[in-house]
Design a protein around this motif. Structure first.
Motif, PDB file in Angstrom:
ATOM      1  N   LEU A  15       0.811  -1.223   0.000  1.00 57.09           N
ATOM      2  CA  LEU A  15       0.000   0.000   0.000  1.00 57.09           C
ATOM      3  C   LEU A  15       0.846   1.275   0.000  1.00 57.09           C
ATOM      4  O   LEU A  15       0.300   2.364  -0.121  1.00 57.09           O
ATOM      5  CB  LEU A  15      -0.937   0.006   1.216  1.00 57.09           C
ATOM      6  N   THR A  16       2.157   1.143   0.140  1.00 59.88           N
ATOM      7  CA  THR A  16       3.004   2.337   0.085  1.00 59.88           C
ATOM      8  C   THR A  16       3.133   2.799  -1.362  1.00 59.88           C
ATOM      9  O   THR A  16       3.189   1.979  -2.278  1.00 59.88           O
ATOM     10  CB  THR A  16       4.401   2.046   0.655  1.00 59.88           C
ATOM     11  N   PRO A  17       3.176   4.128  -1.598  1.00 63.97           N
ATOM     12  CA  PRO A  17       3.209   4.650  -2.971  1.00 63.97           C
ATOM     13  C   PRO A  17       4.585   4.526  -3.636  1.00 63.97           C
ATOM     14  O   PRO A  17       5.265   5.521  -3.901  1.00 63.97           O
ATOM     15  CB  PRO A  17       2.794   6.118  -2.798  1.00 63.97           C
ATOM     16  N   ASP A  18       5.001   3.304  -3.898  1.00 61.12           N
ATOM     17  CA  ASP A  18       6.273   3.028  -4.571  1.00 61.12           C
ATOM     18  C   ASP A  18       6.083   3.275  -6.072  1.00 61.12           C
ATOM     19  O   ASP A  18       5.375   2.532  -6.749  1.00 61.12           O
ATOM     20  CB  ASP A  18       6.673   1.579  -4.302  1.00 61.12           C
ATOM     21  N   THR A  19       6.736   4.299  -6.608  1.00 59.46           N
ATOM     22  CA  THR A  19       6.485   4.699  -7.993  1.00 59.46           C
ATOM     23  C   THR A  19       6.980   3.680  -9.018  1.00 59.46           C
ATOM     24  O   THR A  19       6.607   3.768 -10.185  1.00 59.46           O
ATOM     25  CB  THR A  19       7.122   6.074  -8.293  1.00 59.46           C
ATOM     26  N   GLY A  50     -10.494  12.650  -6.469  1.00 61.09           N
ATOM     27  CA  GLY A  50     -10.787  11.226  -6.614  1.00 61.09           C
ATOM     28  C   GLY A  50     -11.245  10.663  -5.291  1.00 61.09           C
ATOM     29  O   GLY A  50     -10.925  11.205  -4.220  1.00 61.09           O
ATOM     30  N   GLU A  51     -12.028   9.586  -5.357  1.00 60.85           N
ATOM     31  CA  GLU A  51     -12.488   8.948  -4.135  1.00 60.85           C
ATOM     32  C   GLU A  51     -11.309   8.333  -3.369  1.00 60.85           C
ATOM     33  O   GLU A  51     -10.213   8.198  -3.900  1.00 60.85           O
ATOM     34  CB  GLU A  51     -13.512   7.858  -4.464  1.00 60.85           C
ATOM     35  N   VAL A  52     -11.574   7.950  -2.133  1.00 65.89           N
ATOM     36  CA  VAL A  52     -10.560   7.307  -1.302  1.00 65.89           C
ATOM     37  C   VAL A  52     -10.037   6.045  -2.007  1.00 65.89           C
ATOM     38  O   VAL A  52     -10.823   5.236  -2.520  1.00 65.89           O
ATOM     39  CB  VAL A  52     -11.169   6.911   0.065  1.00 65.89           C
ATOM     40  N   GLY A  53      -8.712   5.936  -2.085  1.00 61.84           N
ATOM     41  CA  GLY A  53      -8.108   4.719  -2.628  1.00 61.84           C
ATOM     42  C   GLY A  53      -7.925   4.697  -4.130  1.00 61.84           C
ATOM     43  O   GLY A  53      -7.497   3.677  -4.687  1.00 61.84           O
ATOM     44  N   ARG A 233      -6.674   0.673  -4.251  1.00 55.77           N
ATOM     45  CA  ARG A 233      -6.260   0.279  -2.898  1.00 55.77           C
ATOM     46  C   ARG A 233      -6.944  -1.013  -2.474  1.00 55.77           C
ATOM     47  O   ARG A 233      -6.323  -1.898  -1.880  1.00 55.77           O
ATOM     48  CB  ARG A 233      -6.578   1.384  -1.891  1.00 55.77           C
ATOM     49  N   LEU A 234      -8.234  -1.147  -2.799  1.00 58.30           N
ATOM     50  CA  LEU A 234      -8.957  -2.379  -2.468  1.00 58.30           C
ATOM     51  C   LEU A 234      -8.453  -3.552  -3.302  1.00 58.30           C
ATOM     52  O   LEU A 234      -8.390  -4.680  -2.808  1.00 58.30           O
ATOM     53  CB  LEU A 234     -10.454  -2.184  -2.680  1.00 58.30           C
ATOM     54  N   VAL A 235      -8.121  -3.284  -4.566  1.00 63.54           N
ATOM     55  CA  VAL A 235      -7.538  -4.343  -5.401  1.00 63.54           C
ATOM     56  C   VAL A 235      -6.282  -4.877  -4.719  1.00 63.54           C
ATOM     57  O   VAL A 235      -6.085  -6.096  -4.609  1.00 63.54           O
ATOM     58  CB  VAL A 235      -7.201  -3.819  -6.814  1.00 63.54           C
ATOM     59  N   ALA A 239      -6.104  -8.645  -3.367  1.00 62.26           N
ATOM     60  CA  ALA A 239      -5.155  -9.476  -4.105  1.00 62.26           C
ATOM     61  C   ALA A 239      -4.081 -10.044  -3.173  1.00 62.26           C
ATOM     62  O   ALA A 239      -3.701 -11.221  -3.283  1.00 62.26           O
ATOM     63  CB  ALA A 239      -4.503  -8.667  -5.227  1.00 62.26           C
ATOM     64  N   HIS A 240      -3.614  -9.228  -2.263  1.00 59.73           N
ATOM     65  CA  HIS A 240      -2.614  -9.688  -1.279  1.00 59.73           C
ATOM     66  C   HIS A 240      -3.185 -10.824  -0.430  1.00 59.73           C
ATOM     67  O   HIS A 240      -2.543 -11.871  -0.245  1.00 59.73           O
ATOM     68  CB  HIS A 240      -2.196  -8.512  -0.395  1.00 59.73           C
TER      69      HIS A 240
END
Length: 303
Positions: A15-19, A50-53, A233-235, A239-240
């Motif tokens: 979930l960290t924003p790793d580009t 945009g919506e959350v996530g 984010r939910l994906v 998925a995890h």
């Protein structure tokens, strides 16, 4: 815990924003292009909602990374601050060292001097504000005044707002209409499409080192899309968990039932799934009533 089992170098759905995992969906690419064009045009205010996530923070990081050496960026992750604290946060990000206990006027003078020095070096300065819907109204007005700092050629400071849709409602308030009128570039991030979710999952797995044919079966991807509503984010979360379920069973592929089990363990996903089925049953019930009414009408006409 499952990386070696599936032949992965790293966890693919963090979930960290790793580009390095940035996914060029049609939406995210359009949003990134909008940001880059607006920044290079020197626009005072730019807005992304945009919506959350949906990946606003991810997009923000990718945007700042994509800017060339001619830009200096300042990033504030929590702008829920009163005007002077917000201006102080900007001063900190720009390495401005005002006098101790400087008031707002002195802070602005120090920031203006720093911006003029950077402009003399040919640098453009961008302030990126995440969670912008949380900015108090009086702090938004302070931001507007900051964009009044300019040379004869261009603005000394550009501001990019990343926020949830509530930001639009806040900007619609009459007392800050001057700021809203200055936003000339904006984009709204929506959820991923069904096809995008399949490409998104494959992309993240590939970046994480997977080199097999298919790790998530087609039915699993379809269930993943339904359960997540296409929200990245939910994906990632579902998925995890799905990989953990398949790993626990000792299997090399993720099935539809694995995703269903993972989704049932995710509260937001359950709400989306229940809402989708509720809407579908309401539609079917309405269609049934309409069919019965038509049948009765036809019977009465033919008596």
């Amino acid at each position: 815990m499952y990386q070696a089992h599936f032949g992965l170098r790293e966890a693919p759905f963090g979930l960290t924003p790793d580009t390095t995992f940035f996914f060029n969906s049609p939406q995210s690419q359009k949003a990134l292009n909008t940001l880059l064009v607006a920044a290079r045009n020197g626009e005072g205010f730019i807005k992304i909602t945009g919506e959350v996530g949906t990946g606003k923070t991810f997009l923000c990081r990718k945007f700042m990374q994509s800017l060339g050496p001619g830009f200096v960026t300042a990033y504030i992750s929590n702008p829920n601050l009163p005007p002077q604290s917000l201006i102080q946060a900007l001063a900190d990000r720009l390495d401005v060292l005002p006098q101790k206990e400087a008031d707002q006027h002195q802070l602005l003078k120090s920031i203006n001097l720093r911006l003029l020095n950077l402009a003399a070096q040919g640098k453009q300065v961008l302030l990126c504000l995440d969670e912008a819907q949380a900015i108090p109204v009086d702090s938004l007005e302070a931001l507007r005044l900051l964009t009044n700092l300019e040379t004869e050629k261009r603005k000394l400071l550009q501001i990019v707002l990343f926020g949830q849709p509530e930001l639009d409602a806040k900007l619609a308030r009459p007392e800050i209409r001057q700021l809203a009128q200055r936003i000339t570039f904006h984009y709204h991030l929506g959820p991923l499409s069904r096809d995008d979710v399949e490409f998104y999952v494959a992309h993240r797995l590939r970046v994480a080192g997977f080199d097999g044919a298919r790790l998530f079966r087609r039915g699993a991807v379809a269930r993943l899309y339904t359960a997540s509503g296409g929200i990245p984010r939910l994906v990632n979360i579902i998925a995890h968990k799905s990989l953990m379920v398949a790993y626990g069973e000792g299997r090399q592929q993720v099935s539809r039932s694995d995703v269903a089990l993972a989704a049932s363990d995710t509260v937001t996903s359950r709400n989306l799934w229940n809402g989708a089925w509720r809407a579908r049953w309401q539609w079917l019930a309405g269609a049934g009533v309409l069919a019965i009414a038509c049948t009765l009408g036809w019977t009465l006409l033919n008596r």
